[in-house]
Scaffold this active site. Structure first.
Site, PDB file in Angstrom:
ATOM      1  N   HIS A 167       0.834  -1.204   0.000  1.00  0.00           N
ATOM      2  CA  HIS A 167       0.000   0.000   0.000  1.00  0.00           C
ATOM      3  C   HIS A 167       0.871   1.258   0.000  1.00  0.00           C
ATOM      4  CE1 HIS A 167      -3.373  -2.469   2.059  1.00  0.00           C
ATOM      5  NE2 HIS A 167      -3.832  -2.104   0.879  1.00  0.00           N
ATOM      6  N   CYS A 254      -2.923   0.368   9.613  1.00  0.00           N
ATOM      7  CA  CYS A 254      -3.957  -0.604   9.205  1.00  0.00           C
ATOM      8  C   CYS A 254      -4.875  -1.017  10.348  1.00  0.00           C
ATOM      9  CB  CYS A 254      -3.334  -1.884   8.658  1.00  0.00           C
ATOM     10  SG  CYS A 254      -1.629  -1.811   8.259  1.00  0.00           S
TER      11      CYS A 254
END
Ligand code: CIR
Length: 263
Positions: A167, A254
């Site tokens: 990411h 996250c």
């Protein structure tokens, strides 16, 4: 303090027993559930220590990666967006997190596709929203998010997550209104022009995924040179064990959705 790192609330989800089936780019061993849960408790404690209310959702066995709540939604001051995760095993996580989001927000939009987008590719700063296309986030997903956030006055800048990086935020974090913590490989692309950049130390790239949460910076434990740089720059650091989440390519951002519900 800026709205991009000042929050009254966070949502987390307890790791489930199915976490051993979580996605990973490279298999470096099975995560230990007890250790993961202890790290997760430490993380929640750190968030709560700032005075924030932290909602901890029940584990979801059907979704092994659902502890990584950030990927399923985006929370902004005026509204929230349910994402459309690009990993097939994670697609249903947006619907699973929806009740917690609608409980906090009146204005909840949904990425309906055909594109895909995951929260880990989105960095919200004080002045704009940066989105890195990746294996999980495509141009259609970014375009759909752009249309939604423009209603709330945000400018969105489309970027590219470096190849082989899960990411965009695997490699960077917001530290304050003007400052980004970044790996050299990401900052070298020029995407943070106009910001002050603090680079992770050589060999410590894995700690780039930190979070600024109120007065604290939470970073993964075990990266002493970067921690020292941040400490000397005046940030209050809390180091959290991340060995088990790291086996699944997870870091600090996250594990939570951070927000202040609209008044
Ligand atoms: C995944 O591959 O989707 C998970 N194992 C890790 C997700 C990490 N999320 C994030 O960086 N925002």
């Amino acid at each position: 303090m800026g709205r991009s790192f000042t929050f009254s609330h966070a949502i987390c989800r307890t790791p489930s027993t199915s976490i051993i089936d979580g996605l990973r780019a490279v298999d470096t061993g099975t995560p230990n559930l007890d250790t993961f849960r202890q790290h997760h408790r430490d993380y929640v404690t750190a968030l709560r220590s700032t005075g924030a209310e932290v909602i901890v959702l029940d584990p979801l066995d059907a979704f092994p990666d659902s502890v990584f709540v950030e990927d399923a939604a985006l929370c902004l001051p005026k509204g929230a967006v349910l994402m459309r995760p690009g990993a097939p095993s994670r697609l249903g996580e947006a619907a699973a997190i929806a009740p917690a989001i609608t409980a906090a927000y009146g204005d909840v939009r949904t990425i309906t596709g055909p594109g895909f987008i995951e929260g880990g590719d989105i960095l919200v700063t004080e002045r704009e929203i940066l989105v890195g296309k990746s294996a999980r986030t495509d141009a259609d997903g970014v375009a759909e998010l752009r249309r939604i956030v423009s209603d709330w006055g945000y400018t969105l800048r489309e970027l590219q997550t470096p190849p082989d990086i899960l990411h965009f935020k695997t490699d960077c974090s917001l530290l304050d209104e003007d400052t980004i913590l970044s790996t050299r490989r990401l900052a070298a692309s020029g995407c943070f022009e106009g910001y002050k950049v603090i680079n992770t130390a050589e060999g410590e790239e894995a700690c780039a995924n930190a979070i600024r949460f109120n007065h604290l910076v939470l970073m993964p434990a075990g990266f002493p040179r970067t921690a020292d740089t941040l400490d000397k720059a005046g940030y209050e650091i809390v180091e959290i064990g991340n060995s088990e989440a790291a086996k699944l390519d997870g870091g600090m951002s996250c594990l939570s959705l951070r927000f202040t519900p609209p008044a």
